[in-house]
Design an enzyme around this catalytic site. Structure first.
Site, mmCIF file in Angstrom:
data_model
loop_
_atom_site.group_PDB
_atom_site.id
_atom_site.type_symbol
_atom_site.label_atom_id
_atom_site.label_comp_id
_atom_site.label_asym_id
_atom_site.label_seq_id
_atom_site.Cartn_x
_atom_site.Cartn_y
_atom_site.Cartn_z
ATOM 1 C CG ASN A 1 35.013 51.296 24.531
ATOM 2 O OD1 ASN A 1 35.015 51.529 23.339
ATOM 3 N ND2 ASN A 1 35.373 50.121 25.031
ATOM 4 C CG ASP B 1 40.528 43.625 29.869
ATOM 5 O OD1 ASP B 1 40.126 44.782 29.656
ATOM 6 O OD2 ASP B 1 39.769 42.681 30.191
ATOM 7 C CB ILE B 2 40.023 40.612 34.344
ATOM 8 C CG1 ILE B 2 40.035 39.443 35.317
ATOM 9 C CG2 ILE B 2 38.596 40.993 33.947
ATOM 10 C CD1 ILE B 2 39.438 39.787 36.686
ATOM 11 C CG HIS C 1 39.262 51.795 30.867
ATOM 12 N ND1 HIS C 1 38.128 52.229 31.514
ATOM 13 C CD2 HIS C 1 38.851 50.908 29.938
ATOM 14 C CE1 HIS C 1 37.075 51.610 31.012
ATOM 15 N NE2 HIS C 1 37.481 50.816 30.030
ATOM 16 C CG LEU C 2 44.553 54.350 25.742
ATOM 17 C CD1 LEU C 2 43.429 54.963 24.911
ATOM 18 C CD2 LEU C 2 45.727 55.318 25.854
ATOM 19 C CD GLN D 1 32.960 54.643 30.145
ATOM 20 O OE1 GLN D 1 32.251 55.467 29.571
ATOM 21 N NE2 GLN D 1 33.843 54.973 31.060
HETATM 22 P P1 AMP Z 1 35.130 49.112 28.855
HETATM 23 O O1 AMP Z 1 34.087 48.208 28.288
HETATM 24 O O2 AMP Z 1 35.824 49.947 27.822
HETATM 25 O O3 AMP Z 1 34.596 49.924 30.025
HETATM 26 O O4 AMP Z 1 36.263 48.149 29.410
HETATM 27 C C1 AMP Z 1 36.364 47.725 30.734
HETATM 28 C C2 AMP Z 1 37.389 46.623 30.749
HETATM 29 O O5 AMP Z 1 37.793 46.410 32.081
HETATM 30 C C3 AMP Z 1 36.879 45.295 30.206
HETATM 31 O O6 AMP Z 1 37.683 44.899 29.088
HETATM 32 C C4 AMP Z 1 37.014 44.351 31.386
HETATM 33 O O7 AMP Z 1 37.392 43.056 31.009
HETATM 34 C C5 AMP Z 1 38.087 45.046 32.213
HETATM 35 N N1 AMP Z 1 38.067 44.746 33.635
HETATM 36 C C6 AMP Z 1 37.009 44.809 34.472
HETATM 37 N N2 AMP Z 1 37.384 44.490 35.719
HETATM 38 C C7 AMP Z 1 38.722 44.241 35.669
HETATM 39 C C8 AMP Z 1 39.700 43.855 36.636
HETATM 40 N N3 AMP Z 1 39.389 43.673 37.932
HETATM 41 N N4 AMP Z 1 40.977 43.684 36.225
HETATM 42 C C9 AMP Z 1 41.300 43.855 34.920
HETATM 43 N N5 AMP Z 1 40.434 44.225 33.972
HETATM 44 C C10 AMP Z 1 39.157 44.408 34.334
#
Ligand code: AMP
Length: 115
Positions: free
Chosen positions: A88, A31-32, A101-102, A95
């Site tokens: 989520n 995760d970023i 995504h998990l 979300q």
């Molecule tokens: P959610 O809130 O469950 O939709 O989680 C989305 C997740 O994606 C968050 O934890 C973000 O930090 C992560 N995210 C968004 N863009 C990227 C990316 N380019 N690379 C890695 N993680 C990302």
């Protein structure tokens, strides 16, 4: 591939990711914006927006995501200490990326609050 889906672009290699696992059905990457010392996302190559859109046809894929997550967590050294899997769906769950995504979260004792 869905236009303007950031995770579809990661699957397609159009956006870089710190990938830790890939197979025919899923990829996993860090995760970023990590919320724990280990924070890895497991995503299907197929675009599914959220659990509301998942269908019985996706049963094997969703199970595969779970089993990949346990292997990835073990490879990250989390099998003994433990970890949390989070998926989520929708606004109340906050979300933010609408490609299922998990989250794998671990590496420290996590909050006792689930909600
Ligand atoms: P959610 O809130 O469950 O939709 O989680 C989305 C997740 O994606 C968050 O934890 C973000 O930090 C992560 N995210 C968004 N863009 C990227 C990316 N380019 N690379 C890695 N993680 C990302």
């Amino acid at each position: 591939m869905v236009q303007d889906c950031i995770f579809c672009k990661i699957v397609a290699g159009e956006i870089p990711s710190n990938q830790v696992y890939a197979d025919e059905f899923v990829i996993a990457f860090h995760d970023i914006n990590p919320q724990a010392p280990t924070h890895i996302l497991v995503i299907p190559r197929k675009h599914i927006s959220d659990m509301n859109e998942a269908s019985p046809q996706d049963q094997a894929l969703l199970g595969h995501m779970m089993l990949c997550a346990s292997k990835i967590a073990a490879d990250a050294g989390l099998a003994e200490s433990g970890y949390r899997l989070v998926l989520n769906t929708g606004p109340d769950a906050r979300q933010s990326v609408f490609h299922i995504h998990l989250h794998i979260l671990g590496g420290r004792p996590l909050s006792g609050q689930m909600g």
